[in-house]
Scaffold this motif. Structure first.
Motif, PDB file in Angstrom:
ATOM      1  N   TRP A 417     -16.070   0.188  -1.339  1.00 18.61           N
ATOM      2  CA  TRP A 417     -14.887   0.218  -0.493  1.00 18.61           C
ATOM      3  C   TRP A 417     -15.095   1.053   0.768  1.00 18.61           C
ATOM      4  CZ3 TRP A 417     -11.247  -3.247  -1.285  1.00 18.61           C
ATOM      5  CH2 TRP A 417     -11.205  -3.877  -2.521  1.00 18.61           C
ATOM      6  N   LYS A 418     -16.078   1.949   0.760  1.00 19.48           N
ATOM      7  CA  LYS A 418     -16.374   2.710   1.964  1.00 19.48           C
ATOM      8  C   LYS A 418     -16.916   1.822   3.072  1.00 19.48           C
ATOM      9  CE  LYS A 418     -17.313   7.162  -0.286  1.00 19.48           C
ATOM     10  NZ  LYS A 418     -18.356   8.163  -0.608  1.00 19.48           N
ATOM     11  N   ASN A 419     -17.549   0.730   2.689  1.00 18.74           N
ATOM     12  CA  ASN A 419     -18.197  -0.138   3.678  1.00 18.74           C
ATOM     13  C   ASN A 419     -17.538  -1.511   3.774  1.00 18.74           C
ATOM     14  OD1 ASN A 419     -20.434   1.720   4.240  1.00 18.74           O
ATOM     15  ND2 ASN A 419     -21.043   1.285   2.131  1.00 18.74           N
ATOM     16  N   PHE A 420     -16.377  -1.684   3.136  1.00 16.31           N
ATOM     17  CA  PHE A 420     -15.727  -2.994   3.112  1.00 16.31           C
ATOM     18  C   PHE A 420     -14.454  -2.942   3.949  1.00 16.31           C
ATOM     19  CE2 PHE A 420     -12.787  -6.055   0.960  1.00 16.31           C
ATOM     20  CZ  PHE A 420     -13.476  -7.206   1.310  1.00 16.31           C
ATOM     21  N   ASP A 421     -14.359  -3.833   4.913  1.00 14.66           N
ATOM     22  CA  ASP A 421     -13.194  -3.896   5.796  1.00 14.66           C
ATOM     23  C   ASP A 421     -12.348  -5.104   5.402  1.00 14.66           C
ATOM     24  OD1 ASP A 421     -14.109  -1.749   7.638  1.00 14.66           O
ATOM     25  OD2 ASP A 421     -15.731  -3.187   7.951  1.00 14.66           O
ATOM     26  N   TYR A 422     -11.120  -4.855   5.006  1.00 13.87           N
ATOM     27  CA  TYR A 422     -10.270  -5.933   4.509  1.00 13.87           C
ATOM     28  C   TYR A 422      -9.035  -6.092   5.398  1.00 13.87           C
ATOM     29  CZ  TYR A 422      -8.107  -1.797   2.408  1.00 13.87           C
ATOM     30  OH  TYR A 422      -7.553  -0.555   2.204  1.00 13.87           O
ATOM     31  N   PRO A 423      -8.426  -7.271   5.414  1.00 13.78           N
ATOM     32  CA  PRO A 423      -7.207  -7.478   6.199  1.00 13.78           C
ATOM     33  C   PRO A 423      -6.080  -6.569   5.705  1.00 13.78           C
ATOM     34  CG  PRO A 423      -8.151  -9.572   5.489  1.00 13.78           C
ATOM     35  CD  PRO A 423      -8.878  -8.503   4.740  1.00 13.78           C
ATOM     36  N   SER A 424      -5.326  -6.032   6.623  1.00 14.54           N
ATOM     37  CA  SER A 424      -4.267  -5.094   6.261  1.00 14.54           C
ATOM     38  C   SER A 424      -2.983  -5.831   5.892  1.00 14.54           C
ATOM     39  CB  SER A 424      -3.998  -4.129   7.417  1.00 14.54           C
ATOM     40  OG  SER A 424      -3.557  -4.843   8.570  1.00 14.54           O
ATOM     41  N   TYR A 425      -2.061  -5.091   5.304  1.00  9.89           N
ATOM     42  CA  TYR A 425      -0.747  -5.615   4.959  1.00  9.89           C
ATOM     43  C   TYR A 425       0.293  -4.772   5.695  1.00  9.89           C
ATOM     44  CZ  TYR A 425       3.256  -7.145   2.185  1.00  9.89           C
ATOM     45  OH  TYR A 425       4.475  -7.671   1.790  1.00  9.89           O
ATOM     46  N   PRO A 426       1.357  -5.388   6.217  1.00 11.73           N
ATOM     47  CA  PRO A 426       2.365  -4.605   6.956  1.00 11.73           C
ATOM     48  C   PRO A 426       2.931  -3.461   6.109  1.00 11.73           C
ATOM     49  CG  PRO A 426       2.722  -6.959   7.290  1.00 11.73           C
ATOM     50  CD  PRO A 426       1.644  -6.828   6.258  1.00 11.73           C
ATOM     51  N   GLY A 427       2.905  -2.257   6.655  1.00  9.14           N
ATOM     52  CA  GLY A 427       3.435  -1.099   5.940  1.00  9.14           C
ATOM     53  C   GLY A 427       2.580  -0.657   4.766  1.00  9.14           C
ATOM     54  N   GLU A 428       1.301  -1.018   4.783  1.00 16.11           N
ATOM     55  CA  GLU A 428       0.443  -0.710   3.644  1.00 16.11           C
ATOM     56  C   GLU A 428       0.294   0.792   3.415  1.00 16.11           C
ATOM     57  OE1 GLU A 428      -3.495  -2.718   1.662  1.00 16.11           O
ATOM     58  OE2 GLU A 428      -3.281  -2.748   3.841  1.00 16.11           O
ATOM     59  N   LYS A 429       0.209   1.561   4.486  1.00 16.64           N
ATOM     60  CA  LYS A 429       0.065   3.013   4.340  1.00 16.64           C
ATOM     61  C   LYS A 429       1.283   3.617   3.655  1.00 16.64           C
ATOM     62  CE  LYS A 429      -3.979   3.499   6.176  1.00 16.64           C
ATOM     63  NZ  LYS A 429      -5.124   3.894   5.303  1.00 16.64           N
ATOM     64  N   GLN A 430       2.475   3.133   4.019  1.00 18.84           N
ATOM     65  CA  GLN A 430       3.691   3.645   3.391  1.00 18.84           C
ATOM     66  C   GLN A 430       3.735   3.275   1.906  1.00 18.84           C
ATOM     67  OE1 GLN A 430       3.587   2.050   6.305  1.00 18.84           O
ATOM     68  NE2 GLN A 430       4.199   3.703   7.710  1.00 18.84           N
ATOM     69  N   LEU A 431       3.268   2.060   1.579  1.00 21.86           N
ATOM     70  CA  LEU A 431       3.214   1.647   0.183  1.00 21.86           C
ATOM     71  C   LEU A 431       2.243   2.533  -0.598  1.00 21.86           C
ATOM     72  CD1 LEU A 431       3.161  -2.260   0.529  1.00 21.86           C
ATOM     73  CD2 LEU A 431       5.108  -0.798  -0.026  1.00 21.86           C
ATOM     74  N   GLU A 432       1.114   2.844   0.009  1.00 23.17           N
ATOM     75  CA  GLU A 432       0.138   3.714  -0.651  1.00 23.17           C
ATOM     76  C   GLU A 432       0.736   5.093  -0.921  1.00 23.17           C
ATOM     77  OE1 GLU A 432      -3.256   3.783   1.839  1.00 23.17           O
ATOM     78  OE2 GLU A 432      -4.068   1.884   1.103  1.00 23.17           O
ATOM     79  N   GLU A 433       1.456   5.621   0.053  1.00 22.77           N
ATOM     80  CA  GLU A 433       2.074   6.937  -0.121  1.00 22.77           C
ATOM     81  C   GLU A 433       3.076   6.922  -1.273  1.00 22.77           C
ATOM     82  OE1 GLU A 433       3.768   7.972   3.603  1.00 22.77           O
ATOM     83  OE2 GLU A 433       1.826   8.177   4.634  1.00 22.77           O
ATOM     84  N   SER A 434       3.848   5.854  -1.353  1.00 26.56           N
ATOM     85  CA  SER A 434       4.841   5.755  -2.429  1.00 26.56           C
ATOM     86  C   SER A 434       4.167   5.678  -3.796  1.00 26.56           C
ATOM     87  CB  SER A 434       5.723   4.527  -2.200  1.00 26.56           C
ATOM     88  OG  SER A 434       6.680   4.383  -3.228  1.00 26.56           O
ATOM     89  N   LEU A 435       3.058   4.949  -3.873  1.00 31.90           N
ATOM     90  CA  LEU A 435       2.366   4.767  -5.147  1.00 31.90           C
ATOM     91  C   LEU A 435       1.554   5.992  -5.557  1.00 31.90           C
ATOM     92  CD1 LEU A 435       1.187   1.088  -4.650  1.00 31.90           C
ATOM     93  CD2 LEU A 435       2.842   1.876  -6.350  1.00 31.90           C
ATOM     94  N   SER A 436       1.314   6.902  -4.646  1.00 34.17           N
ATOM     95  CA  SER A 436       0.470   8.062  -4.955  1.00 34.17           C
ATOM     96  C   SER A 436       1.271   9.332  -5.212  1.00 34.17           C
ATOM     97  CB  SER A 436      -0.512   8.309  -3.807  1.00 34.17           C
ATOM     98  OG  SER A 436       0.183   8.566  -2.600  1.00 34.17           O
ATOM     99  N   GLN A 437       2.571   9.204  -5.453  1.00 38.76           N
ATOM    100  CA  GLN A 437       3.404  10.389  -5.641  1.00 38.76           C
ATOM    101  C   GLN A 437       3.068  11.137  -6.929  1.00 38.76           C
ATOM    102  OE1 GLN A 437       7.516   9.270  -5.265  1.00 38.76           O
ATOM    103  NE2 GLN A 437       7.315   8.662  -3.120  1.00 38.76           N
ATOM    104  N   LYS A 438       2.709  10.415  -7.993  1.00 39.48           N
ATOM    105  CA  LYS A 438       2.422  11.072  -9.273  1.00 39.48           C
ATOM    106  C   LYS A 438       0.950  11.425  -9.429  1.00 39.48           C
ATOM    107  CE  LYS A 438       6.297   9.014 -11.789  1.00 39.48           C
ATOM    108  NZ  LYS A 438       6.720   8.196 -12.962  1.00 39.48           N
TER     109      LYS A 438
END
Length: 482
Positions: A417-438
């Motif tokens: 994953w360090k070397n793999f570039d994938y298409p983004s999803y709208p608001g993906e960073k916010q989704l990641e933040e929500s999923l990483s709360q615990k």
């Protein structure tokens, strides 16, 4: 000091060149008139037949092939817009916005008034073997899925793998998508999967991947329908590059679609209930399909595990691109389903959750190399039998029964994953933040297990389930080593 400054400057230049040579390009495609983003735009380096598709927000990113030359043309094309051609060197700008001009094309009124729209579909169906690419080929893909309950994100998975196609052949659509009839099949090699707040699927089974069964069928298998199943409406015409396109709407008018979809292995035919086809006016090839199904408001139960649910609706988009030789290749698809989960009959106070599932599949690259059965079996981690064009994969029964999350020897490998570039999803960073709360995403990714048996004790305790389907203790032997 002068020599030191020279070395520092040289280092910075070389670093910049090194970063530049990696060839990662990013940008956004917008409507030149409104400024709105344009999703699902085909972006192709024509000389190399490589590229990507813009996401729901019009954003794109992909890594330039090592043999891409600055002077090569890159074509941006989408239905309803004039194509735009840039050079590879133009993509290397740090901030790139590609503005597509809406086409002011109106379908000839004589065609609208005098042309039977049903004939358009007849010709499209008759010409499939001429327009769809008919030879075996290999496709590199990126897969994403997201799940919400009551408008709160519950889980996310991103994955990379391969899709095999035997090419389009009419007889394939006449068979159900069951073991032994999968002539187009997918495998996942690398995955990032978070914990899922919803552990069960719509029918009470352990959570499996949403789309790895569906996407090969959506792209290649929905063509065995009868013309008289539908009412037709010619909505008008569009432009995609230099191609004029019919916009044809269909709506199921009898029990043809419903009857076909109710049969085992044909459920995706239900998406033809309401659909819009974008059909080339010259060769009648299919550029894009928009599919939709609304379910009756009927509460159902899975008798084996005792879960109540109400299916609401589902929809999909499937997109193809036309190459210079006039052949159409699958490039992108998404699938979305909404349902109400009423919980299990053994629960004293079951929760009611409004669930939305979303998955999408991007084509990253094509290879026209023809693999033999042994090579396919090794690549796709399952037995492949038969003779072209009817070679089929035999997935393990445990996958069909929900004991495996996704097909293939899927693993989380940080180095990939360090070397793999994938298409983004709208608001993906916010989704990641929500999923990483615990816990951090990295911790969740490391915990991924393709073997879903670890869920069974949780589900049995939670729901008091004792049916035989929950009593398996391990996976059968299989090449994928699940």
């Amino acid at each position: 000091m002068g020599a030191l400054k020279y070395l520092v400057s040289l280092f910075l230049i070389l670093s910049s060149l090194s970063s530049f040579s990696q060839g990662l390009v990013r940008g956004r495609v917008t409507n030149s008139t409104s400024g709105a983003p344009v999703p699902f735009v085909n972006i192709i380096i024509t000389d190399l037949v490589k590229g990507t598709v813009s996401n729901l927000d019009g954003d794109f990113n992909f890594r330039l092939p090592t043999n891409a030359q600055d002077g090569m043309e890159v074509v941006f094309s989408h239905i309803g817009f004039e194509s735009k051609t840039l050079k590879v060197q133009d993509l290397k700008k740090s901030s790139l916005e590609v503005k597509l001009i809406p086409s002011e094309y109106d379908l000839d009124q004589a065609i609208v008034l005098d042309f039977d729209p049903k004939k358009i579909m007849e010709r499209a169906q008759d010409n499939l073997e001429k327009t769809q690419y008919g030879q075996p080929h290999e496709i590199d893909v990126f897969y994403r899925e997201l799940i919400w309950a009551n408008d709160t994100i519950q889980g996310m998975a991103r994955a990379a793998g391969y899709l095999h196609s035997e090419g389009y052949h009419e007889k394939h659509s006449r068979k159900p998508t069951t073991s032994g009839d999968d002539y187009n099949f997918m495998v996942i090699t690398d995955i990032q999967k978070t914990q899922y707040g919803i552990l069960t699927s719509r029918t009470g089974r352990p959570r499996g991947a949403i789309g790895d069964f569906m996407f090969p069928s959506l792209a290649y298998r929905l063509w065995d329908f009868k013309i008289n199943w539908f009412d037709y409406e010619l909505l008008g015409g569009k432009i995609i590059g230099d191609r004029e396109v019919f916009v044809l709407a269909v709506r199921a008018k009898n029990n043809g679609v419903k009857s076909r979809a109710s049969r085992w292995g044909y459920s995706l035919y239900g998406l033809l209930e309401e659909a819009v086809f974008y059909i080339d006016q010259e060769d009648y090839g299919i550029h894009m399909m928009e599919l939709y199904q609304k379910f009756p408001a009927k509460r159902e139960i899975n008798e084996k595990v005792g879960q109540y649910y109400l299916q609401k609706e589902r929809e999909a988009v499937v997109k193809f691109r036309r190459d210079p030789a006039g052949k159409y290749f699958f490039t992108y698809s998404n699938y979305q389903m909404a349902y109400t989960d009423f919980g299990f009959q053994t629960e004293e106070n079951p929760l009611t959750r409004e669930v939305k599932e979303y998955a999408e599949l991007y084509v990253l690259d094509y290879s026209m190399e023809v693999l033999d059965n042994k090579q396919l079996s090794e690549k796709y981690q399952a037995p492949v039998a038969g003779v072209y064009p009817d070679r089929s994969i035999y997935y393990h029964p445990d996958r069909y029964n929900g004991w495996i999350f996704i097909a293939g020897k899927a693993r989380y490998q940080p180095s990939f994953w360090k070397n793999f570039d994938y298409p983004s999803y709208p608001g993906e960073k916010q989704l990641e933040e929500s999923l990483s709360q615990k816990s951090t995403l990295e911790e969740q990714f490391v915990e991924f297990r393709n073997n879903q048996f670890y869920l069974y004790p949780m589900l049995r305790r939670r729901h008091g389930l004792k049916e035989y389907v929950w009593d398996r203790s391990g996976l059968l032997n299989h090449p994928a080593g699940y």
